[in-house]
Design a protein around this motif. Structure first.
Motif, PDB file in Angstrom:
ATOM      1  N   PHE A   1      -6.514   1.633  -9.001  1.00  0.00           N
ATOM      2  CA  PHE A   1      -5.796   0.607  -8.238  1.00  0.00           C
ATOM      3  C   PHE A   1      -6.742  -0.568  -8.016  1.00  0.00           C
ATOM      4  O   PHE A   1      -7.793  -0.415  -7.376  1.00  0.00           O
TER       5      PHE A   1
ATOM      6  N   VAL B   1     -10.206   3.519  -6.534  1.00  0.00           N
ATOM      7  CA  VAL B   1      -9.636   2.493  -5.669  1.00  0.00           C
ATOM      8  C   VAL B   1     -10.655   1.374  -5.512  1.00  0.00           C
ATOM      9  O   VAL B   1     -11.758   1.578  -5.011  1.00  0.00           O
TER      10      VAL B   1
ATOM     11  N   THR C   1      -5.849  -2.944  -1.335  1.00  0.00           N
ATOM     12  CA  THR C   1      -6.115  -1.578  -1.787  1.00  0.00           C
ATOM     13  C   THR C   1      -6.450  -0.664  -0.598  1.00  0.00           C
ATOM     14  O   THR C   1      -6.122   0.526  -0.614  1.00  0.00           O
TER      15      THR C   1
ATOM     16  N   THR D   1     -14.560   5.381  -5.220  1.00  0.00           N
ATOM     17  CA  THR D   1     -14.568   3.969  -4.835  1.00  0.00           C
ATOM     18  C   THR D   1     -15.994   3.445  -4.745  1.00  0.00           C
ATOM     19  O   THR D   1     -16.938   4.221  -4.575  1.00  0.00           O
TER      20      THR D   1
ATOM     21  N   GLY E   1       0.808  -1.213   0.000  1.00  0.00           N
ATOM     22  CA  GLY E   1       0.000   0.000   0.000  1.00  0.00           C
ATOM     23  C   GLY E   1       0.836   1.255   0.000  1.00  0.00           C
ATOM     24  O   GLY E   1       0.540   2.220  -0.719  1.00  0.00           O
TER      25      GLY E   1
ATOM     26  N   ALA F   1      -7.537  -4.722  -6.965  1.00  0.00           N
ATOM     27  CA  ALA F   1      -7.171  -5.926  -6.231  1.00  0.00           C
ATOM     28  C   ALA F   1      -7.569  -7.142  -7.058  1.00  0.00           C
ATOM     29  O   ALA F   1      -8.272  -7.023  -8.063  1.00  0.00           O
TER      30      ALA F   1
END
Length: 256
Positions: free
Chosen positions: A172, A100, A106, A123, A85, A174
């Motif tokens: 970003f 995100v 994340t 997000t 991170g 995951a």
């Protein structure tokens, strides 16, 4: 010079780790032995619990369809996730807009974005939203919709439509698994669709994943590895994966 069982075993398991599946004829040719020898090796490895035989070859035992709960995942490899991170956050500049994705790795990006000026964060993740409201100085946008209580995130067409209205500098993401043959995968189809939408709306897509995700395949495919701009992982990333990423041309950053 004949190849010993231990040598064949290491080769077979190494290929399974990278590719998730092996075929008898290709193994026989690579090892310089008969197909009967390969089948006996696969029988033995299956009894050891190292693989599962299928028609014409074998697959890894680690094909996973169900993801552990969010809280349990947050307790797995916490130090590695924190270092990932921190490194991922170093890619974010003042004034940027970032998406995100939902995930425990994340989530670890956010504490390292405290001092970013004029940051806009988008997000669909409830845990990330809650933390962002507490610590970020910039603007926070929640891509809302129907909340999936298992994922702790908004999913579905409403969320996808909202994300479609933005263009961001970086996303970003995951993942549940990273495989040479299956690409980057995740457990939940709804979240996979969100991840794909984020990839479409970002100038750069950065995959963040700790070493446990390598060689693992989960339910639904997000994208090929080479479709990501960069991969950020930890120092326990297997050496053969570092070499594979280099061969694929995937830029990578490895945290300490």
């Amino acid at each position: 010079m004949s190849v010993t069982y231990e040598d064949r075993r290491m080769t077979i398991l190494g290929l399974l780790e990278m590719e998730g599946k092996v075929q008898v004829p290709q193994l026989a040719e690579r090892l310089g032995v008969s197909t009967e020898t390969v089948r006996r090796d696969l029988d033995r490895l299956e009894k050891e619990g190292k693989l599962r035989k299928v028609y014409g070859g074998a697959v890894k035992m680690r094909m996973e369809l169900h993801e552990p709960p969010f809280m349990k995942r947050s307790q797995m490899n916490p130090a590695k996730k924190s270092s990932i991170g921190r490194l991922a956050a170093s890619l974010v500049q003042d004034g940027e807009t970032v998406m995100v994705d939902n995930g425990t790795t994340t989530l670890e990006i956010l504490p390292h974005l405290r001092d970013r000026k004029d940051l806009t964060l988008i997000t669909h993740s409830v845990p990330i939203l809650n933390l962002a409201m507490e610590i970020l100085r910039g603007r926070v946008i929640f891509a809302g919709g129907e909340i999936d209580p298992e994922c702790q995130a908004a999913v579905g067409s409403l969320t996808e439509q909202m994300l479609d209205g933005f263009k961001v500098n970086k996303a970003f993401l995951a993942a549940g698994g990273i495989s040479v043959t299956d690409g980057v995968t995740d457990y939940h189809l709804g979240e996979v669709n969100i991840k794909r939408k984020m990839m479409q709306r970002a100038e750069e897509t950065i995959l963040v994943a700790d070493h446990s995700k390598f060689g693992r395949s989960t339910f639904a495919r997000i994208a090929r590895l080479e479709e990501f701009s960069m991969l950020v992982t930890d120092s326990d990333c297997p050496k053969e994966w570092v070499e594979k990423l280099e061969a694929l041309g995937v830029e990578r950053m490895i945290s300490e």
